[in-house]
Design an enzyme around this catalytic site. Sequence first.
Site, PDB file in Angstrom:
ATOM      1  N   ASP A   8     -13.862  13.001 -33.522  1.00 59.04           N
ATOM      2  CA  ASP A   8     -14.393  11.993 -32.599  1.00 59.04           C
ATOM      3  C   ASP A   8     -15.888  12.119 -32.256  1.00 59.04           C
ATOM      4  O   ASP A   8     -16.268  12.896 -31.374  1.00 59.04           O
ATOM      5  CB  ASP A   8     -13.550  12.012 -31.331  1.00 59.04           C
ATOM      6  CG  ASP A   8     -12.049  11.936 -31.644  1.00 59.04           C
ATOM      7  OD1 ASP A   8     -11.601  12.560 -32.637  1.00 59.04           O
ATOM      8  OD2 ASP A   8     -11.331  11.261 -30.904  1.00 59.04           O
ATOM      9  N   ASN A  67      -7.884   4.294 -29.861  1.00 56.69           N
ATOM     10  CA  ASN A  67      -7.483   3.409 -28.769  1.00 56.69           C
ATOM     11  C   ASN A  67      -8.642   2.608 -28.188  1.00 56.69           C
ATOM     12  O   ASN A  67      -8.419   1.612 -27.506  1.00 56.69           O
ATOM     13  CB  ASN A  67      -6.786   4.216 -27.661  1.00 56.69           C
ATOM     14  CG  ASN A  67      -7.628   5.379 -27.180  1.00 56.69           C
ATOM     15  OD1 ASN A  67      -8.132   6.160 -27.986  1.00 56.69           O
ATOM     16  ND2 ASN A  67      -7.793   5.500 -25.880  1.00 56.69           N
ATOM     17  N   HIS A  68      -9.888   3.031 -28.429  1.00 56.96           N
ATOM     18  CA  HIS A  68     -11.051   2.295 -27.904  1.00 56.96           C
ATOM     19  C   HIS A  68     -11.681   1.366 -28.948  1.00 56.96           C
ATOM     20  O   HIS A  68     -12.815   0.923 -28.774  1.00 56.96           O
ATOM     21  CB  HIS A  68     -12.122   3.279 -27.426  1.00 56.96           C
ATOM     22  CG  HIS A  68     -11.723   4.081 -26.229  1.00 56.96           C
ATOM     23  ND1 HIS A  68     -11.264   3.504 -25.069  1.00 56.96           N
ATOM     24  CD2 HIS A  68     -11.706   5.415 -26.010  1.00 56.96           C
ATOM     25  CE1 HIS A  68     -10.989   4.452 -24.185  1.00 56.96           C
ATOM     26  NE2 HIS A  68     -11.237   5.622 -24.742  1.00 56.96           N
ATOM     27  N   HIS A 151      -4.211   9.431 -34.086  1.00 54.94           N
ATOM     28  CA  HIS A 151      -4.999   9.400 -32.852  1.00 54.94           C
ATOM     29  C   HIS A 151      -4.029   9.342 -31.674  1.00 54.94           C
ATOM     30  O   HIS A 151      -3.496   8.278 -31.353  1.00 54.94           O
ATOM     31  CB  HIS A 151      -5.915   8.176 -32.904  1.00 54.94           C
ATOM     32  CG  HIS A 151      -7.041   8.233 -31.929  1.00 54.94           C
ATOM     33  ND1 HIS A 151      -8.187   8.946 -32.171  1.00 54.94           N
ATOM     34  CD2 HIS A 151      -7.199   7.686 -30.698  1.00 54.94           C
ATOM     35  CE1 HIS A 151      -9.012   8.804 -31.145  1.00 54.94           C
ATOM     36  NE2 HIS A 151      -8.429   8.051 -30.232  1.00 54.94           N
TER      37      HIS A 151
HETATM   38 FE   LIG Z   1      -9.254   8.022 -28.278  1.00 55.86          FE
END
Ligand SMILES: [Fe+2]
Length: 258
Positions: A8, A67-68, A151
């Site tokens: 990330d 998720n973003h 993720h």
């Molecule tokens: Fe995330």
Amino acid sequence: MKILFLADVFGVPGRRAVEEHLPALRERYETDLAIVNGENAADGAGITGKLADKLLAAGADVVTLGNHTYRRSGIAAYLAGSERVIRPANSGSETPGRGLTVVDARNGVRVAVLNLLGQLFLDTPVSPWEVVDGLVDEARAAAPVVVVDFHAEATSEKVALATWLDGRVTAVIGTHTHVQTNDARVLPGGTAAVTDAGMTGPHDSVIGVRSELAIGRMRSRLPVRFEPAEGDVRLEGVLVTCTEAGHAEDIELVRIPA
Ligand SMILES: [Fe+2]
């Protein structure tokens, strides 16, 4: 063959670290393929097309998300037209983009990269368990080497998916929690796994965010605008060694000061 996965990428510090170090890391590790999770590249939440292009230009063959994914305007149209920037395959049938891509590594071997979201403690539209087997079949039909970026928030779910896929994919690499776990291993069936590959970004922080802001929000429960921290920038991830048939031989943690 060797596959480098950088976890990330967080904000400007993380993106700069990738731009400054990924080309040399690819040479140092004799990497055939580089995958970068970029879902926090834009100020710690989401990504823009411009930033995704920068990660690709820095040497990433594939950029995965999480998720973003859709936090930034314009990214939906970008993903709809991108083959190398993928979002979780279980993001819902209405969301633009793809969750599985197949690319050629530098040694000529085809590699499929699959991005999935966990369902525990996340607002995930479709259970990963409902779709993973079909997607893995699709990936294996297209490429001998298959890498899954899972993720997810919960360690149990990440260990469970890696175990479920053991022997069917080359690697199951956990992302999202930004704290590198000390469990990189090759499972009995030949699948490399790690519960979380860590974060490429500022570690003098609360998982990337300036500590006082994150702590302030938790203590006060008031809305606080998060900003990326700056100190102790590290590149984190894993280096997977596998056969050209997709059988994992080794996985080691990568943790390099920027
Ligand atoms: Fe995330």
